[in-house]
Design a protein around this motif. Structure first.
Motif, short mmCIF file in Angstrom:
data_model
loop_
_atom_site.label_atom_id
_atom_site.label_comp_id
_atom_site.label_asym_id
_atom_site.label_seq_id
_atom_site.Cartn_x
_atom_site.Cartn_y
_atom_site.Cartn_z
N PHE A 162 -4.07 5.48 3.18
CA PHE A 162 -5.47 5.68 3.54
C PHE A 162 -5.69 7.02 4.25
O PHE A 162 -6.70 7.22 4.90
CB PHE A 162 -5.92 4.57 4.51
CG PHE A 162 -5.93 3.19 3.92
CD1 PHE A 162 -6.74 2.88 2.84
CD2 PHE A 162 -5.14 2.18 4.46
CE1 PHE A 162 -6.77 1.59 2.31
CE2 PHE A 162 -5.16 0.89 3.93
CZ PHE A 162 -5.98 0.59 2.85
N LEU A 217 0.83 -1.21 0.00
CA LEU A 217 0.00 0.00 0.00
C LEU A 217 0.86 1.26 0.00
O LEU A 217 0.55 2.24 -0.67
CB LEU A 217 -0.92 0.00 1.22
CG LEU A 217 -2.12 -0.94 1.10
CD1 LEU A 217 -2.72 -1.25 2.47
CD2 LEU A 217 -3.19 -0.32 0.20
N MET A 242 -9.90 9.52 7.56
CA MET A 242 -9.11 8.30 7.28
C MET A 242 -10.03 7.24 6.67
O MET A 242 -11.15 7.03 7.14
CB MET A 242 -8.55 7.83 8.64
CG MET A 242 -8.17 6.38 8.69
SD MET A 242 -6.39 6.27 8.54
CE MET A 242 -6.22 4.49 8.47
N ILE A 254 -6.80 -7.34 -0.60
CA ILE A 254 -5.44 -7.44 -1.15
C ILE A 254 -4.74 -8.67 -0.55
O ILE A 254 -4.06 -9.43 -1.25
CB ILE A 254 -4.64 -6.15 -0.87
CG1 ILE A 254 -5.36 -4.95 -1.50
CG2 ILE A 254 -3.23 -6.24 -1.44
CD1 ILE A 254 -4.85 -3.59 -1.02
N VAL A 257 -4.14 6.70 -4.06
CA VAL A 257 -4.68 8.07 -4.07
C VAL A 257 -3.49 9.01 -3.97
O VAL A 257 -2.80 9.04 -2.96
CB VAL A 257 -5.65 8.30 -2.88
CG1 VAL A 257 -6.15 9.73 -2.88
CG2 VAL A 257 -6.81 7.32 -2.93
C1 HEM Z 1 -6.49 0.45 -1.30
C2 HEM Z 1 -7.69 0.94 -1.36
C3 HEM Z 1 -8.09 2.29 -0.82
C4 HEM Z 1 -7.34 3.42 -0.67
C5 HEM Z 1 -5.87 3.63 -0.99
C6 HEM Z 1 -8.22 4.44 -0.10
C7 HEM Z 1 -7.81 5.72 0.23
C8 HEM Z 1 -8.61 6.65 0.87
C9 HEM Z 1 -8.16 7.96 1.27
C10 HEM Z 1 -6.77 8.52 1.06
C11 HEM Z 1 -9.21 8.57 1.88
C12 HEM Z 1 -9.24 10.01 2.45
C13 HEM Z 1 -8.45 10.07 3.74
C14 HEM Z 1 -8.38 11.45 4.35
O1 HEM Z 1 -8.83 12.44 3.73
O2 HEM Z 1 -7.86 11.55 5.48
C15 HEM Z 1 -10.33 7.66 1.82
C16 HEM Z 1 -11.59 7.93 2.30
C17 HEM Z 1 -12.66 7.07 2.16
N1 HEM Z 1 -12.64 5.77 1.67
FE1 HEM Z 1 -11.04 4.80 0.97
N2 HEM Z 1 -9.47 3.88 0.05
C18 HEM Z 1 -9.43 2.58 -0.36
C19 HEM Z 1 -10.46 1.67 -0.34
C20 HEM Z 1 -11.73 1.93 0.10
C21 HEM Z 1 -12.80 0.97 0.16
C22 HEM Z 1 -12.70 -0.51 -0.20
C23 HEM Z 1 -13.91 1.64 0.59
C24 HEM Z 1 -15.29 1.11 0.83
C25 HEM Z 1 -16.14 0.79 -0.03
C26 HEM Z 1 -13.52 3.02 0.84
C27 HEM Z 1 -14.35 4.01 1.31
C28 HEM Z 1 -13.93 5.27 1.69
C29 HEM Z 1 -14.83 6.28 2.23
C30 HEM Z 1 -16.34 6.14 2.42
C31 HEM Z 1 -14.03 7.41 2.53
C32 HEM Z 1 -14.49 8.74 3.12
C33 HEM Z 1 -14.33 8.69 4.62
C34 HEM Z 1 -14.71 9.98 5.33
O3 HEM Z 1 -14.88 11.02 4.69
O4 HEM Z 1 -14.85 9.92 6.57
N3 HEM Z 1 -12.19 3.16 0.52
N4 HEM Z 1 -9.93 6.49 1.22
#
Ligand code: HEM
Length: 416
Positions: free
Chosen positions: A357, A295, A364, A375, A301
């Protein structure tokens, strides 16, 4: 050495050719809080490339807001901000209330319930790909896998899976002419300015979500849509139509592309580091730790963005109210202060507090346990079945400085 004046992380060419790393290194070393110019109508942004600066911004939600604008580079007016707001673009109590609606569905314990399903799915996917000998790793292994899991969580038919993939591609790939039907910077996109990603695909996703919601409202289903329509957030304010639409769209998009690209990048790094591949084959018990290194290196991202709520400073650099502050996770993940020899793949690296993440802030990634599980299971299944894999061509990168995506990666497998 290139002058930092010449570096612009707004330049998509850098990302399309798969090598923004020299620019990140340059900025991290010489200009860790760097002003990047942008073409009009945008006004430019501050690029943060050091790990600790990024964490500082993610944590300080009072100074660096998610809801003053969007979390990407696009600059929105009040009408757009209001129309497009999702959980990601919400701060404070409302954000927490929205997040809690789904939190229980994404805990390590909850997602462990999908393990058997995932093992079956991985085996079928790999059987089909490996039978071909030569195949596109993206299309034949990585692409369908995350969306099939999500389809199950949303309880939608397998027949709709390709629609979901296509919607994700069109929205997330809105700066790549191959994926976008309407390019984000084009005049044509003006009519879609109130939609996420300025993409007409969002209308199709909303329509699809509305249909599911109508079917499930007032019933006792346990899928994600049923949970969303039958609960009131803990702040007592019910979901508006916009809240539901944007939440549903976020679920469809967030976990799909990101996990797909993580799997593809990880395979590529293993192919380039046969010693690490051999180590994991010999000691599969290391795989859960190796996932963190996958990762870190994959950083699917590239960035998110915050907006300064008042005049402030970062590392002595004055920042004005309203300025865009961009946190480059992919650069933080290669900050040598945290990760010695950061370009080396070391599947035993500890500690490995990467920021793929996000890190330390309230946004987060909600889906991080699910992504890690997907993965892990992919590589626990894949590695014992191969002795190696060879690239038949260079991977094709998405033209985007938001998602670190690979569109195609032709490979030949050597079976064990
Ligand atoms: C390797 C896979 C993934 C990566 C690298 C990733 C990365 C991220 C990052 C960087 C953020 C924003 C963090 C921040 O602003 O502090 C985020 C938010 C989020 N991710 Fe992921 N993500 C992944 C997989 C997933 C999966 C499988 C789901 C679910 C279906 C998901 C759902 C969300 C949601 C709903 C948010 C918003 C959370 C919030 O605003 O509180 N993500 N993700």
């Amino acid at each position: 050495m290139t002058s930092t004046k010449n570096v612009s992380l707004a330049d998509l060419d850098l990302f399309e050719h798969g090598n923004p790393w020299a620019a990140f290194d340059e900025l991290r070393t010489n200009a860790p809080v760097h002003w990047d110019e942008e073409d009009a109508p945008n006004h430019g942004f501050w690029s943060l490339t050091r790990y600790h600066d990024i964490v500082g911004v993610l944590r300080d939600t009072e100074t660096f807001s998610s809801e003053r604008a969007t979390v990407n580079l696009e600059e929105l007016d009040e009408e757009q901000i209001e129309a497009r707001k999702s959980m990601l673009e919400t701060d404070g109590i409302r954000h927490r209330a929205l997040r809690r609606l789904m939190q229980g569905e994404f805990t390590p314990r909850a997602v462990a319930g999908y393990e058997t399903f995932l093992r079956g799915l991985t085996a079928t996917t790999l059987d089909a790909a490996f039978a071909k000998g030569e195949f596109d790793f993206v299309a034949d292994v990585a692409a369908d896998f995350p969306i099939r899991v999500l389809a199950r969580m949303l309880d939608v038919p397998d027949a709709d899976i390709y629609k979901l993939i296509e919607w994700g591609n069109r929205m997330v790939g809105n700066t790549d002419p191959e994926h976008a039907d309407v390019l984000a910077h084009s005049e044509e996109s003006e009519q879609y300015r109130l939609l996420p990603f300025r993409s007409p695909a969002a209308l199709e996703v909303f329509e699809y979500g509305r249909h599911l919601a109508a079917e499930r409202r007032g019933k006792d289903g346990t899928d994600l849509v049923s949970r969303l329509v039958n609960q009131v957030p803990e702040d007592g304010i019910p979901l508006s139509e916009r809240d539901f639409n944007s939440y549903f769209l976020l679920l469809v998009v967030a976990g799909n592309e990101t996990t797909r690209h993580s799997i593809t990048h990880s395979m590529r790094y293993l192919m380039e580091n046969p010693d690490q591949l051999a180590l994991l084959k010999e000691k599969p018990e290391l795989i859960p730790w190796a996932i963190e290194e996958f990762l870190r290196l994959a950083s699917p991202v590239f960035h998110f963005r915050r907006t300064a709520t008042h005049d402030t400073e970062i590392n002595g650099q004055p920042i004005r109210e309203g300025d865009k502050v961009v946190t480059w996770f992919a650069s933080g993940n290669r900050d040598p202060e945290l990760f010695p020899d950061p370009y080396r793949m070391d599947v035993t690296r500890t500690p490995n507090e990467h920021m793929a993440f996000g890190r330390g802030g309230p946004h987060m990634c909600l889906g991080n346990s699910l992504a890690r599980l997907e993965i892990r299971i992919m590589f626990e299944n894949l590695l014992p079945r191969i002795t190696g894999m060879t690239a038949l061509a260079e991977p094709d990168h998405l033209r985007s400085n938001f998602i670190n995506g690979i569109k195609r990666f032709p490979v030949r497998v050597e079976l064990a």
